[in-house]
Design a protein around this motif. Structure first.
Motif, short mmCIF file in Angstrom:
data_model
loop_
_atom_site.label_atom_id
_atom_site.label_comp_id
_atom_site.label_asym_id
_atom_site.label_seq_id
_atom_site.Cartn_x
_atom_site.Cartn_y
_atom_site.Cartn_z
N ASP A 1 0.80 -1.22 0.00
CA ASP A 1 0.00 0.00 0.00
C ASP A 1 0.83 1.27 0.00
N TYR A 2 2.06 1.18 0.51
CA TYR A 2 2.92 2.35 0.56
C TYR A 2 4.37 1.91 0.61
N ILE A 3 5.23 2.69 -0.02
CA ILE A 3 6.67 2.39 -0.06
C ILE A 3 7.42 3.62 0.43
N VAL A 4 8.36 3.42 1.36
CA VAL A 4 9.10 4.53 1.92
C VAL A 4 10.55 4.13 2.15
N GLY A 5 11.47 5.09 2.02
CA GLY A 5 12.86 4.80 2.34
C GLY A 5 13.82 5.65 1.55
N ASP A 6 15.11 5.47 1.84
CA ASP A 6 16.13 6.13 1.03
C ASP A 6 16.61 5.19 -0.08
N PHE A 7 16.18 3.94 -0.03
CA PHE A 7 16.41 2.95 -1.07
C PHE A 7 17.88 2.69 -1.35
N ASP A 8 18.64 2.62 -0.25
CA ASP A 8 20.06 2.32 -0.40
C ASP A 8 20.34 0.82 -0.28
N THR A 9 19.30 0.02 0.04
CA THR A 9 19.51 -1.42 0.18
C THR A 9 18.60 -2.24 -0.73
N ILE A 10 17.77 -1.60 -1.52
CA ILE A 10 16.83 -2.33 -2.37
C ILE A 10 17.41 -2.51 -3.77
N ASP A 11 17.14 -3.64 -4.38
CA ASP A 11 17.52 -3.89 -5.76
C ASP A 11 16.79 -2.86 -6.64
N VAL A 12 17.55 -2.15 -7.45
CA VAL A 12 16.98 -1.09 -8.29
C VAL A 12 15.88 -1.63 -9.19
N LYS A 13 16.04 -2.88 -9.66
CA LYS A 13 15.04 -3.46 -10.57
C LYS A 13 13.70 -3.65 -9.86
N VAL A 14 13.74 -3.99 -8.57
CA VAL A 14 12.50 -4.17 -7.81
C VAL A 14 11.79 -2.84 -7.66
N LEU A 15 12.54 -1.80 -7.29
CA LEU A 15 11.95 -0.48 -7.13
C LEU A 15 11.38 0.03 -8.45
N GLU A 16 12.10 -0.18 -9.53
CA GLU A 16 11.63 0.26 -10.84
C GLU A 16 10.34 -0.45 -11.24
N TYR A 17 10.21 -1.70 -10.85
CA TYR A 17 8.98 -2.43 -11.15
C TYR A 17 7.77 -1.71 -10.55
N TYR A 18 7.88 -1.32 -9.29
CA TYR A 18 6.75 -0.66 -8.63
C TYR A 18 6.52 0.74 -9.19
N LYS A 19 7.58 1.39 -9.62
CA LYS A 19 7.42 2.71 -10.21
C LYS A 19 6.68 2.63 -11.54
N LYS A 20 6.96 1.59 -12.31
CA LYS A 20 6.42 1.48 -13.66
C LYS A 20 5.10 0.73 -13.73
N HIS A 21 4.93 -0.25 -12.85
CA HIS A 21 3.80 -1.17 -13.01
C HIS A 21 2.79 -1.12 -11.87
N SER A 22 2.90 -0.14 -11.00
CA SER A 22 1.93 -0.03 -9.92
C SER A 22 1.63 1.43 -9.65
N LYS A 23 0.57 1.65 -8.92
CA LYS A 23 0.21 3.00 -8.49
C LYS A 23 0.47 3.19 -7.00
N VAL A 24 1.33 2.35 -6.45
CA VAL A 24 1.65 2.44 -5.02
C VAL A 24 2.40 3.74 -4.75
N PRO A 25 1.94 4.56 -3.82
CA PRO A 25 2.66 5.80 -3.49
C PRO A 25 4.06 5.50 -2.97
N ILE A 26 5.02 6.24 -3.44
CA ILE A 26 6.42 6.06 -3.04
C ILE A 26 6.93 7.37 -2.45
N ARG A 27 7.49 7.30 -1.27
CA ARG A 27 8.09 8.48 -0.64
C ARG A 27 9.57 8.20 -0.44
N GLU A 28 10.40 8.96 -1.12
CA GLU A 28 11.84 8.73 -1.11
C GLU A 28 12.56 9.83 -0.34
N PHE A 29 13.56 9.43 0.45
CA PHE A 29 14.34 10.35 1.26
C PHE A 29 15.83 10.20 0.95
#
Length: 236
Positions: free
Chosen positions: A67-95
């Motif tokens: 339902d929601y994604i939050v973080g600075d994304f320094d430990t997530i696989d970039v491909k996983v994050l890109e999937y949610y950016k491109k293929h979902s409407k899940v709100p993402i808050r990046e720091f």
């Protein structure tokens, strides 16, 4: 998407609420046993799932609703994050990584803004002891809310209390239950219905008096007058 490093902005992120709900799950990037996670979510359905940085990888691997994604994304696989950016409407808050508060702390603020009855933090216990201890400490901020908050994995369920309470043996997480003072002292502590009872004891920070107790009655009682008590329910 917005990058912020100040805590005032982080708090603003926490106000992006979805409306009141019963249970919220925060899935962080620490160690997560996938079998345990699936069994837990089946037993304790959560209306909202907030994924924190590397915790998103667990949700992706298991096909969990996010339902929601939050973080600075320094430990997530970039491909996983890109999937949610491109293929979902899940709100993402990046720091930005250079911030005053951890991603899980920010996610807890967001969860509290939903005014739920229960918050579960999974993936908040791992090999980084500094992060594990930090996640234990942030449980304190939930005490002033109506939300009971648990930090847990397949072996431990950790919570805090600032007033007396009862524990039902049928609902205990494991065979062992330990109590530690989070404040300097917990005054006039009485334990009833336990293998090792206490009566009107002052528990002092820095001692191991409350480690590894067991519930022996159907309902056990933890009574105290002052302080904050850390409870760890454990199983091997």
């Amino acid at each position: 998407m917005q990058n912020n490093s100040r805590h005032t902005e982080e708090n603003k992120a926490g106000q992006l609420a979805f409306g009141k709900c019963k249970n919220v799950c925060i899935l962080s990037g620490g160690d997560v046993n996938h079998e345990f996670l699936l069994e837990f979510l089946q037993e304790e359905p959560c209306e909202q799932m907030i994924c924190v940085d590397g915790g998103l990888a667990h949700a992706y691997a298991l096909g969990l609703k996010v339902d929601y994604i939050v973080g600075d994304f320094d430990t997530i696989d970039v491909k996983v994050l890109e999937y949610y950016k491109k293929h979902s409407k899940v709100p993402i808050r990046e720091f930005q990584p250079e911030k005053d508060y951890t991603d899980t702390d920010i996610a807890l603020d967001m969860a509290l803004s939903l005014k739920p009855k229960i918050i579960y933090i999974l993936g908040g216990i791992g090999s980084r002891m500094d992060h594990t201890l930090g996640n234990i400490h942030i449980l304190k901020k939930a005490l002033c809310s109506q939300a009971k908050t648990f930090l847990l994995n397949e072996h431990n369920r950790i919570s805090m209390a600032d007033h007396s309470f009862a524990v039902e043996r049928s609902k205990a997480f494991g065979d062992y239950i330990s109590f530690l003072p989070f404040t300097e002292t917990v005054k006039n502590l009485t334990l009833k219905g336990f293998k090792y009872p206490l009566e009107h004891c002052t528990m002092v920070n820095g001692e191991s008096l409350g480690i590894s107790n067991e519930i022996v009655n159907e309902t056990a009682y933890v009574e105290f007058q002052e302080g904050i008590l850390l409870m760890i329910e454990a199983r091997d």
